[in-house]
Design an enzyme around this catalytic site. Structure first.
Site, PDB file in Angstrom:
ATOM      1  N   ARG A   1       8.249  31.762 -25.559  1.00  0.00           N
ATOM      2  CA  ARG A   1       8.752  31.566 -26.917  1.00  0.00           C
ATOM      3  C   ARG A   1      10.027  30.743 -26.840  1.00  0.00           C
ATOM      4  NH1 ARG A   1       4.555  32.383 -28.533  1.00  0.00           N
ATOM      5  NH2 ARG A   1       3.755  33.963 -29.972  1.00  0.00           N
TER       6      ARG A   1
ATOM      7  N   GLU B   1      10.438  25.201 -33.838  1.00  0.00           N
ATOM      8  CA  GLU B   1       9.239  24.373 -33.919  1.00  0.00           C
ATOM      9  C   GLU B   1       8.552  24.518 -35.277  1.00  0.00           C
ATOM     10  OE1 GLU B   1       5.957  27.147 -31.702  1.00  0.00           O
ATOM     11  OE2 GLU B   1       7.476  26.262 -30.404  1.00  0.00           O
TER      12      GLU B   1
ATOM     13  N   HIS C   1       3.418  23.256 -28.434  1.00  0.00           N
ATOM     14  CA  HIS C   1       2.964  24.657 -28.433  1.00  0.00           C
ATOM     15  C   HIS C   1       1.437  24.709 -28.350  1.00  0.00           C
ATOM     16  CE1 HIS C   1       4.066  28.988 -29.833  1.00  0.00           C
ATOM     17  NE2 HIS C   1       3.099  28.998 -28.928  1.00  0.00           N
TER      18      HIS C   1
END
Length: 312
Positions: free
Chosen positions: A231, A260, A278
């Protein structure tokens, strides 16, 4: 009547259709006045379907007094109030066991790219620079020291792949992991000092917020590389950018960011950083398995009273 499910976000056309076939779906993201919508329908909703980046905000959970189950696509549950769910007896399920291989694969792709600079070398060739000079020497990955922060399912898969590169592996965890022979280092700073490459595979949340700070990066040193597939909140991005700009670490491979999809613009100008959007679990095979399990968890709860892959 089928159970009424609050769907927090669009998931995929296939899963959206499957959910709608089995349940009465309330699509929260389509509502212009979400609080008003929940005030009208929240009393009837007994389940939630969501994805890890969206989670379930505490205010939404509080607006669902009949809530019994939350099924999440993903394993990072830091955006779900697990403590409140436990107190209320709400079952929470993640898609555990479905994405570890693909995230570990991406971690190794980032490790290789950091060391051998494949993305930067590709840009070098495309810019016509090869005709002017040979590409500078890069760093070997094989035989190096790999530190892993968080030896859960993903961390173990990363360690397993490291054996194919004859890497030395050490890890830090809240406690020593059972059934592994890897070196355990209880102090994160000392693990960073030992490592040539440091992979972050820890869970997100308040307990790990900015776990990777300036002290850890200083210990990793000017020849060390950081890879994050966990994360964005786990890394202090301001400290990371400062370390990269000043050459206090050699480079980084990042699949996750603090804010993000909006990332700090300074990252874009750095050739010693590999940036990914991601995409750790972003393969056709893994996403299908995750979505199948999200649906199966809801079905299992309403048919048998117990989700298949509980968070606690």
């Amino acid at each position: 009547m089928p159970p009424e499910i609050l769907q927090m976000c669009p998931l995929s056309p296939k899963l959206d259709a499957a959910l709608a076939a089995d349940f009465q779906i309330h699509r929260l993201w389509e509502q212009a006045d979400a609080p008003g919508y929940l005030e009208q329908y929240g009393q009837r909703i007994t389940g939630v379907a969501t994805a890890a980046p969206t989670g379930v905000m505490p205010s939404i959970m509080a607006a669902l007094p009949a809530l019994q189950v939350v099924s999440c696509r993903g394993v990072g549950l830091d955006k779900i109030d697990l403590e409140a769910a436990q107190q209320r007896g709400i079952q929470v399920a993640g898609t555990f066991g479905t994405l570890s291989d693909c995230v570990a694969d991406l971690a190794f792709a980032l490790l290789l790219d950091c060391a051998r600079q494949l993305s930067a070398a590709d840009r070098y060739v495309r810019a016509g620079k090869w005709q002017q000079a040979r590409y500078p020497l890069t760093t070997r990955l094989s035989g190096k020291r790999l530190g892993i922060v968080g030896l859960g399912q993903i961390g173990r898969m990363v360690a397993k792949r490291a054996s194919g590169f004859d890497m030395q592996v050490a890890y830090t965890n809240r406690r020593r992991a059972d059934g592994v022979a890897y070196r355990f280092e209880p102090e994160l700073v000392e693990l960073a000092r030992w490592s040539d490459f440091l992979v972050i595979a820890a869970a997100g949340g308040a307990d790990t917020h900015h776990l990777i700070d300036a002290r850890v990066l200083e210990a990793l040193g000017p020849n060390g590389y950081l890879v994050n597939v966990s994360r964005g909140s786990v890394v202090d991005e301001a400290a990371l950018l400062e370390a990269l700009l000043e050459g206090r670490i050699a480079g980084a491979g990042l699949d996750v960011f603090e804010h993000e999809p909006n990332i700090a613009q300074a990252f874009l100008s750095l050739d010693n950083v590999v940036l990914a959007p991601h995409m750790g679990s972003g393969t056709v095979e893994t996403r299908e398995a995750m979505e199948d399990l999200l649906l199966e968890n809801l079905r299992a709860f309403f048919n048998e009273g117990q989700v298949r892959t509980p968070a606690f």
